[in-house]
Write a protein that holds these residues in place. Sequence first.
Motif, mmCIF file in Angstrom:
data_model
loop_
_atom_site.group_PDB
_atom_site.id
_atom_site.type_symbol
_atom_site.label_atom_id
_atom_site.label_comp_id
_atom_site.label_asym_id
_atom_site.label_seq_id
_atom_site.Cartn_x
_atom_site.Cartn_y
_atom_site.Cartn_z
ATOM 1 N N TYR A 1 47.709 80.600 60.614
ATOM 2 C CA TYR A 1 49.284 80.083 60.485
ATOM 3 C C TYR A 1 49.237 79.201 59.631
ATOM 4 O O TYR A 1 50.133 78.905 58.794
ATOM 5 N N PHE B 1 51.033 78.748 55.981
ATOM 6 C CA PHE B 1 51.894 77.387 55.845
ATOM 7 C C PHE B 1 51.772 76.644 54.932
ATOM 8 O O PHE B 1 52.706 76.394 54.119
ATOM 9 N N LEU C 1 57.227 79.505 61.341
ATOM 10 C CA LEU C 1 55.664 78.701 61.467
ATOM 11 C C LEU C 1 56.259 77.294 61.756
ATOM 12 O O LEU C 1 55.267 76.866 62.470
ATOM 13 N N TYR D 1 56.306 77.332 65.517
ATOM 14 C CA TYR D 1 55.112 77.581 66.229
ATOM 15 C C TYR D 1 53.979 76.524 66.216
ATOM 16 O O TYR D 1 53.568 76.085 66.939
#
Length: 139
Positions: free
Chosen positions: A12, A16, A77, A80
């Motif tokens: 992730y 990102f 994201l 998260y």
Amino acid sequence: MLIPKTTRKLVYTKLFDEGVMVCEKAPFADKHMELADVPNLHVMKLLQSLESKAFVKGQFNWNHHYYFLTDEGIEYLRGYLNMPSNLVPKTHMRKVRAAPAPGDAREKKMGPGGDYRPRDDGYRSEPRREGYGGFGRRE
């Protein structure tokens, strides 16, 4: 599929940072081509899951999956990974172009007034030859 949280965070974070991720269609590959410590199957399944939620847009071409982060995916994201709202992926940053320095080659190509008008230096100022029809053929 059970994927460790550290692996999920690595994938992730990379997604990102770049805004796009490439994954080869090789589920039995030991490692992903960009992330050395992550199995390719984990990357495939994580991105497949994000695509089903419309957080990434996928494109398949020549045995490679290309995933592009959407605006909803950026927000997901950020939440998260606990990132501030002023951070954006590299693909969403605008490029800042510097003005040409005086005497720069780009400035010399510009016409008067700074736009790309034809210069008055004799380039193609003479008329075309008679009998030339263009596109390499003569009449």
